[in-house]
Scaffold this active site. Structure first.
Site, PDB file in Angstrom:
ATOM      1  N   ASP A  12       1.025  -1.233   0.152  1.00 25.92           N
ATOM      2  CA  ASP A  12       0.064  -0.150  -0.472  1.00 25.92           C
ATOM      3  C   ASP A  12       0.753   0.955  -0.069  1.00 25.92           C
ATOM      4  OD1 ASP A  12      -2.467   1.445   0.388  1.00 25.92           O
ATOM      5  OD2 ASP A  12      -1.815   1.972   1.993  1.00 25.92           O
ATOM      6  N   ASP A  14      -1.085   5.106   0.495  1.00 23.73           N
ATOM      7  CA  ASP A  14      -0.847   5.866   1.943  1.00 23.73           C
ATOM      8  C   ASP A  14      -0.262   5.591   3.126  1.00 23.73           C
ATOM      9  OD1 ASP A  14      -1.720   8.996   0.669  1.00 23.73           O
ATOM     10  OD2 ASP A  14      -2.805   6.894  -0.908  1.00 23.73           O
ATOM     11  N   ASP A 210      -0.802  -0.424   5.760  1.00 21.45           N
ATOM     12  CA  ASP A 210      -1.801   0.687   7.449  1.00 21.45           C
ATOM     13  C   ASP A 210      -2.823   0.429   7.593  1.00 21.45           C
ATOM     14  OD1 ASP A 210      -2.523   2.465   5.192  1.00 21.45           O
ATOM     15  OD2 ASP A 210      -2.352   4.264   7.047  1.00 21.45           O
TER      16      ASP A 210
HETATM   17 MG   LIG Z   1      -2.501   3.189   3.341  1.00 31.42          MG
END
Ligand SMILES: [Mg+2]
Length: 268
Positions: A12, A14, A210
């Site tokens: 991922d 961001d 995250d």
């Molecule tokens: Mg993310």
């Protein structure tokens, strides 16, 4: 100390590689180390606001070698799915970024601007330029029977100024107004995870992200291991409190935990 057995990484962006325009500490070092170890990386992002070229350029600005063909956005996956469903040249109302509109056109459909153009489908992705008029047009089109697609349902994403509204926040506005439910193409959908695994071409993929309900849930549903990196939205306490289907196999303080000698923590 246990290392993770993987031969390819779905990562991922961001909250993992960058937060807004700022690099996440350890990310560049980790990506360089993985490249040196010959581990392929595909970036799998629900953020539909930028093209693969723009994203690769952003990552490369941190001194890491990143190619556009390593970047799979939810916009790319959504446009492919639309093309599988609609006939070529179908009118599509794009509620989102130019990058999303470009993908829809590249897949052979016709981008229209308003509900009055009688769109066959509405596709909605995050754009910082989104306003009431576009949301209202999408509501009109959905109520008139257009099929509604959303690139993702992330309610927020992490920025330098904390978590701010993501695509899911605006999807809820249309859902509340129309009573309709969108088809979702981004993580945790099987569509997005399959596209990532195909692009990666690894036998033992690992997903690292995250956010529990997208990155980790997507990997769980697809049946391969995942790691929660603690540099973005979710914390260790969130992982420990998560339902089984959102629970990561590993906790990573940052991405350098993926390197030889790193220290990922195995969750029981
Ligand atoms: Mg993310």
């Amino acid at each position: 100390m246990e290392s993770i057995d993987f031969d390819g990484l779905l990562l991922d962006l961001d909250g993992c590689v960058y937060t807004g325009r700022t690099a996440v500490p350890g990310a560049a070092e980790a990506l360089t180390g993985l490249a040196e170890a010959g581990i392929p990386v595909v970036f799998l992002t629900n953020n539909a606001s930028r093209s693969a070229d723009e994203v690769a350029e952003h990552i490369s600005s941190f001194g890491v070698d990143a190619r556009p063909d390593q970047v799979l956005t939810s916009a790319i996956v959504a446009a492919r799915e639309l093309a599988l469903t609609l006939s070529a040249g179908s009118p599509v109302l794009v509620v989102g970024s130019d990058a999303l509109a470009d993908q829809v056109e590249a897949e052979g459909m016709r981008v229209v601007d308003t509900a009055s153009d009688d769109p066959a489908a509405v596709v909605q992705g995050f754009s910082p330029d989104l306003g009431w008029l576009q949301i209202a047009d999408a509501c009109r089109a959905v109520r008139s029977g257009a099929r509604w697609w959303a690139t993702n349902l992330d309610r927020t994403f992490p920025t330098e100024h904390g978590e701010l509204p993501g695509n899911g926040a605006f999807v809820r506005v249309i859902a509340d107004t129309t009573g309709a439910t969108p088809i979702v193409t981004g993580k945790p959908s099987q569509t997005m995870m399959d596209a990532g695994v195909r692009a990666l071409g690894a036998d033992r993929p690992l997903m690292v992200g995250d956010r529990l309900e997208t990155d980790i849930a997507g990997a769980r549903a697809a049946g391969f291991p995942s790691g929660l990196v603690l540099t973005g939205v979710h914390r260790e306490a969130d992982a420990l409190a998560a339902p089984l289907e959102h629970r990561p196999d590993y906790l990573l303080d940052d991405l350098t935990a993926l390197l030889p000698g790193g220290s990922p923590r195995r969750l029981p």
